[in-house]
Design a protein around this motif. Structure first.
Motif, PDB file in Angstrom:
ATOM      1  N   ALA A   1      -2.371  -9.024  10.628  1.00 35.85           N
ATOM      2  CA  ALA A   1      -1.534  -9.697  11.389  1.00 35.85           C
ATOM      3  C   ALA A   1      -0.016  -9.322  11.333  1.00 35.85           C
ATOM      4  O   ALA A   1       0.695  -9.939  12.348  1.00 35.85           O
ATOM      5  CB  ALA A   1      -1.777 -11.185  10.588  1.00 35.85           C
ATOM      6  N   GLY A   2       0.213  -8.541  10.433  1.00 33.56           N
ATOM      7  CA  GLY A   2       1.704  -7.885  10.242  1.00 33.56           C
ATOM      8  C   GLY A   2       1.684  -7.066   9.319  1.00 33.56           C
ATOM      9  O   GLY A   2       1.064  -6.799   8.656  1.00 33.56           O
ATOM     10  N   MET A   3       2.830  -5.905   9.515  1.00 32.85           N
ATOM     11  CA  MET A   3       3.112  -5.062   8.787  1.00 32.85           C
ATOM     12  C   MET A   3       4.605  -4.552   8.644  1.00 32.85           C
ATOM     13  O   MET A   3       5.343  -4.763   9.612  1.00 32.85           O
ATOM     14  CB  MET A   3       2.432  -3.716   9.152  1.00 32.85           C
ATOM     15  N   GLY A   4       4.845  -4.111   7.500  1.00 35.73           N
ATOM     16  CA  GLY A   4       6.394  -3.859   7.301  1.00 35.73           C
ATOM     17  C   GLY A   4       6.364  -2.441   6.789  1.00 35.73           C
ATOM     18  O   GLY A   4       5.310  -2.159   5.722  1.00 35.73           O
ATOM     19  N   ILE A   5       7.153  -1.545   6.908  1.00 33.20           N
ATOM     20  CA  ILE A   5       7.183  -0.079   6.417  1.00 33.20           C
ATOM     21  C   ILE A   5       8.344   0.000   5.629  1.00 33.20           C
ATOM     22  O   ILE A   5       9.805  -0.627   5.679  1.00 33.20           O
ATOM     23  CB  ILE A   5       7.341   0.883   7.408  1.00 33.20           C
ATOM     24  N   ASP A   6       8.304   0.199   4.232  1.00 29.33           N
ATOM     25  CA  ASP A   6       9.073   0.718   3.193  1.00 29.33           C
ATOM     26  C   ASP A   6       9.005   1.651   2.342  1.00 29.33           C
ATOM     27  O   ASP A   6       8.189   1.472   1.335  1.00 29.33           O
ATOM     28  CB  ASP A   6       9.491  -0.806   2.279  1.00 29.33           C
TER      29      ASP A   6
ATOM     30  N   VAL B   1       0.826  -1.120   0.005  1.00 28.81           N
ATOM     31  CA  VAL B   1       0.055   0.140  -0.074  1.00 28.81           C
ATOM     32  C   VAL B   1       0.861   1.200  -0.097  1.00 28.81           C
ATOM     33  O   VAL B   1       1.844   1.315   0.898  1.00 28.81           O
ATOM     34  CB  VAL B   1      -0.969   0.170   1.078  1.00 28.81           C
ATOM     35  N   THR B   2       0.564   2.139  -0.906  1.00 32.02           N
ATOM     36  CA  THR B   2       1.272   3.455  -0.850  1.00 32.02           C
ATOM     37  C   THR B   2       0.503   4.511  -0.821  1.00 32.02           C
ATOM     38  O   THR B   2      -0.790   4.544  -1.386  1.00 32.02           O
ATOM     39  CB  THR B   2       2.378   3.608  -1.968  1.00 32.02           C
ATOM     40  N   PHE B   3       0.832   5.765  -0.558  1.00 33.61           N
ATOM     41  CA  PHE B   3      -0.055   6.950  -0.542  1.00 33.61           C
ATOM     42  C   PHE B   3       0.801   8.168   0.142  1.00 33.61           C
ATOM     43  O   PHE B   3       2.040   7.872   0.475  1.00 33.61           O
ATOM     44  CB  PHE B   3      -1.177   6.654   0.845  1.00 33.61           C
ATOM     45  N   GLU B   4       0.216   9.267  -0.021  1.00 34.42           N
ATOM     46  CA  GLU B   4       1.011  10.492   0.439  1.00 34.42           C
ATOM     47  C   GLU B   4       0.221  11.111   1.782  1.00 34.42           C
ATOM     48  O   GLU B   4      -1.155  11.146   1.525  1.00 34.42           O
ATOM     49  CB  GLU B   4       1.164  11.612  -0.671  1.00 34.42           C
ATOM     50  N   TYR B   5       0.939  11.420   2.537  1.00 33.76           N
ATOM     51  CA  TYR B   5       0.251  11.884   3.917  1.00 33.76           C
ATOM     52  C   TYR B   5       0.658  13.486   4.082  1.00 33.76           C
ATOM     53  O   TYR B   5       1.887  13.640   4.176  1.00 33.76           O
ATOM     54  CB  TYR B   5       0.486  11.189   5.168  1.00 33.76           C
TER      55      TYR B   5
ATOM     56  N   TRP C   1       4.422  13.320   3.507  1.00 32.92           N
ATOM     57  CA  TRP C   1       5.336  11.851   3.489  1.00 32.92           C
ATOM     58  C   TRP C   1       4.713  10.973   2.575  1.00 32.92           C
ATOM     59  O   TRP C   1       3.636  10.979   2.264  1.00 32.92           O
ATOM     60  CB  TRP C   1       4.843  11.375   4.833  1.00 32.92           C
ATOM     61  N   HIS C   2       5.671  10.450   1.805  1.00 34.14           N
ATOM     62  CA  HIS C   2       5.471   9.602   0.824  1.00 34.14           C
ATOM     63  C   HIS C   2       5.669   8.139   1.142  1.00 34.14           C
ATOM     64  O   HIS C   2       6.983   7.852   1.486  1.00 34.14           O
ATOM     65  CB  HIS C   2       6.389  10.078  -0.501  1.00 34.14           C
ATOM     66  N   SER C   3       4.709   7.531   1.692  1.00 31.52           N
ATOM     67  CA  SER C   3       4.811   6.211   2.483  1.00 31.52           C
ATOM     68  C   SER C   3       4.673   5.125   1.689  1.00 31.52           C
ATOM     69  O   SER C   3       3.870   5.098   0.523  1.00 31.52           O
ATOM     70  CB  SER C   3       3.821   6.402   3.755  1.00 31.52           C
TER      71      SER C   3
END
Length: 361
Positions: free
Chosen positions: A345-350, A312-316, A327-329
């Motif tokens: 169940a789980g999440m990673g940030i990149d 999932v990508t988005f701008e905040y 932020w470009h997440s």
């Protein structure tokens, strides 16, 4: 009494000539058969010499028969490298070498396969493996291996091909265990089960195909690098859920969502929830304006009927009247369906998942 002497008859000259010709023909024919057999025996003996196989190998390279060389390499020392990657490596190794003047020295024999080191102008190029076939002839293949290893997780019971080669149990290291991205769940009864394959010494990233019906694709874990294989998901409901859950979690550090809201969409008995529930958010500056844009869920796969993982990508954007920032997440989100409800169940940030990230940082 008169004695009458009978005149002796000599051999007819024509008959003599014919006999001489027959003898000559027999000698020539015998010589031809002898030479032909000698040539055949010499050719067979030459083919059984390692030097002949090496010469033939480089003749094929000079002729551009790279596909044939690749096929032979799979017979001599089976590997999982793809045809394109293998040929590119061959061309890289020999691009500046005079293939007519390669020097070679035998350095080892491993499991019945002779190993030669190759040099061009005194510079080491590579090693060549020579395998002697049942008929006594030799076949050659350049020996090289990449530095890349990959772990592949496939829904239990499914079969895959890697670079066109069907995987067997010899490549499998784990059978029917919880997928890596769901192991943080304290109760794993609803987590997907997978078979794990280890691929070593590859020249580049493998091309993976699922054997069977359905549209399957892969996703690379942003934390571990493990490659997950699963059925491609395009269901708008699932994609929207991923976006909604990801943005809710993004609101927590910005103090726009409560921990209770995050708990409602999470498997609370999990490493994931333990981490996010203890995250500090007092550092985030109070702000009056904020919004999300360009929300997108993509590369989503199902690892079982009740589990999915996707990016999932988005701008905040946030503005407190004096300072503003975007932020470009990028997130990787794993969902499991429990009692008919999707939970994180789980999440990673990149952030590098977001195509705008590198353009702004």
């Amino acid at each position: 009494m008169t004695t009458v002497r009978k005149r002796r008859r000599g051999m007819n000259p024509l008959v003599g000539i014919i006999l001489i010709l027959l003898v000559l023909i027999g000698c020539v024919g015998g010589s031809f058969l002898f030479l032909n057999n000698a040539r055949k025996e010499f050719a067979e003996e030459e083919a059984s010499m390692p030097e002949s196989a090496i010469s033939e190998y480089f003749a094929r390279l000079k002729a551009g028969d790279y596909s044939g060389v690749y096929e032979d390499s799979q017979l001599i020392a089976p590997h999982l490298n793809g045809r394109e990657e293998y040929i590119a490596k061959l061309q890289e190794i020999y691009k500046d070498a005079d293939l007519s003047a390669i020097e070679f020295y035998k350095v080892d024999t491993v499991d019945g396969v002779d190993v030669y080191d190759l040099y061009s102008g005194g510079n080491y190029l590579a090693s060549l493996r020579l395998l002697q076939a049942a008929d006594g002839t030799y076949h050659a293949s350049t020996e090289f291996s990449g530095n890349n290893s990959y772990t592949i997780e496939v829904p239990t019971g499914y079969k895959i091909k890697v670079n066109g080669i069907e995987m067997t149990e010899d490549n499998m290291i784990i059978y029917n265990e919880t997928a890596t991205n769901f192991k943080g769940m304290k109760d794993q009864s609803t987590a997907p089960k997978v078979d794990t394959y280890l691929l070593e010494n590859l020249l580049g990233e493998p091309k993976i195909e699922m054997m069977g019906d359905g549209e399957y694709t892969t996703l690379k874990d942003v934390v571990t690098g493990t490659i997950y294989v699963g059925e491609a998901i395009t269901d708008p409901e699932v994609l929207n859920t991923l976006v909604s859950y990801a943005t809710t979690c993004a609101k927590l550090p910005a103090q726009e969502a409560t921990l209770g809201q995050v708990a409602a969409i999470s498997v609370t008995a999990s490493d994931w929830y333990d981490r996010i529930s203890t995250m500090q958010n007092a550092w985030f500056t109070a702000h009056g304006t904020s919004n999300f844009s360009n929300q997108k869920a993509f590369n989503v796969i199902a690892q079982s009927e009740d589990s999915v993982v996707g990016y999932v990508t988005f701008e905040y954007f946030a503005d407190n009247g004096e300072v503003h920032r975007t932020w470009h997440s990028g997130y990787q989100v794993s969902l499991v369906r429990q009692n008919g409800v999707w939970k994180i169940a789980g999440m990673g940030i990149d952030s590098e998942l977001n195509p705008l990230y590198e353009k702004n940082y």
